[in-house]
Design a protein around this motif. Structure first.
Motif, mmCIF file in Angstrom:
data_model
loop_
_atom_site.group_PDB
_atom_site.id
_atom_site.type_symbol
_atom_site.label_atom_id
_atom_site.label_comp_id
_atom_site.label_asym_id
_atom_site.label_seq_id
_atom_site.Cartn_x
_atom_site.Cartn_y
_atom_site.Cartn_z
ATOM 1 N N UNK A 139 4.043 -3.053 -2.252
ATOM 2 C CA UNK A 139 3.157 -3.703 -3.035
ATOM 3 C C UNK A 139 1.991 -2.666 -3.115
ATOM 4 N N UNK A 140 1.373 -2.300 -2.279
ATOM 5 C CA UNK A 140 0.156 -1.605 -2.386
ATOM 6 C C UNK A 140 0.371 -0.213 -3.184
ATOM 7 N N UNK A 141 1.668 0.456 -3.112
ATOM 8 C CA UNK A 141 2.147 1.573 -3.826
ATOM 9 C C UNK A 141 2.202 1.372 -5.194
ATOM 10 N N UNK A 142 2.715 0.355 -5.412
ATOM 11 C CA UNK A 142 3.008 -0.381 -6.833
ATOM 12 C C UNK A 142 1.631 -0.549 -7.510
ATOM 13 N N UNK A 143 0.513 -0.827 -6.674
ATOM 14 C CA UNK A 143 -0.705 -1.042 -7.310
ATOM 15 C C UNK A 143 -1.604 0.210 -7.484
ATOM 16 N N UNK A 144 -0.891 1.299 -7.023
ATOM 17 C CA UNK A 144 -1.599 2.675 -7.389
ATOM 18 C C UNK A 144 -1.994 3.461 -5.945
ATOM 19 N N UNK A 145 -2.056 2.750 -4.946
ATOM 20 C CA UNK A 145 -2.208 3.206 -3.486
ATOM 21 C C UNK A 145 -1.656 4.518 -3.067
ATOM 22 N N UNK A 146 -1.996 5.562 -2.672
ATOM 23 C CA UNK A 146 -1.273 6.749 -2.209
ATOM 24 C C UNK A 146 -0.512 6.070 -1.024
#
Length: 131
Positions: A86-93
């Motif tokens: 979820x975090x990675x999909x939001x652009x978080x490395x």
């Protein structure tokens, strides 16, 4: 007791050691039982095995190993992986996502411990006021 984070193994017998526990019917309800292969876990999360390896390499989760040394994931680990996705999909490395999840877990544990201490203090006050 210090706050636990998702990569800290639970005590022996809870399914987070590096060896898969013996199969029993009770294991079906165990959140920590390593029931899912890497391929199945990736399909359930709609991601790739490479993503699961990456969060493992980042130290977020440590997959258990079958007797044949294949990675196996528990439902608990899949929930952590889903949060990372979820975090990675939001652009978080990915490294930052893993750190965020560890901090979220530590905060949750600290809040739980704080509440327990608060209830203990309230109970002690009530006991002394009743005396």
């Amino acid at each position: 007791m210090p706050p636990r984070n998702p990569r800290t193994p639970r005590p022996a017998g809870t399914g987070r050691s590096h060896e898969a526990p013996a199969h029993t019917l009770d294991s079906l309800d165990d959140d920590d039982y390593p029931a899912f292969t890497m391929g199945r876990a990736a399909a359930m999360l709609d991601t790739t095995p490479a993503f699961l390896r990456a969060i493992g390499d980042a130290g977020l989760i440590t997959p258990l190993r079958s007797e044949g040394a294949h990675r196996r994931y528990s439902r608990y680990q899949l929930r952590i992986a889903a949060r990372a996705r979820e975090l990675v999909d939001q652009g978080t490395p990915i490294e930052a996502a893993c750190r965020i999840i560890v901090l979220e877990d530590q905060l949750e544990e600290a809040l739980r411990m704080n509440e327990e201490l608060r209830r203990g203090e309230e109970g002690a006050r009530e006991a002394t006021s009743d005396a």
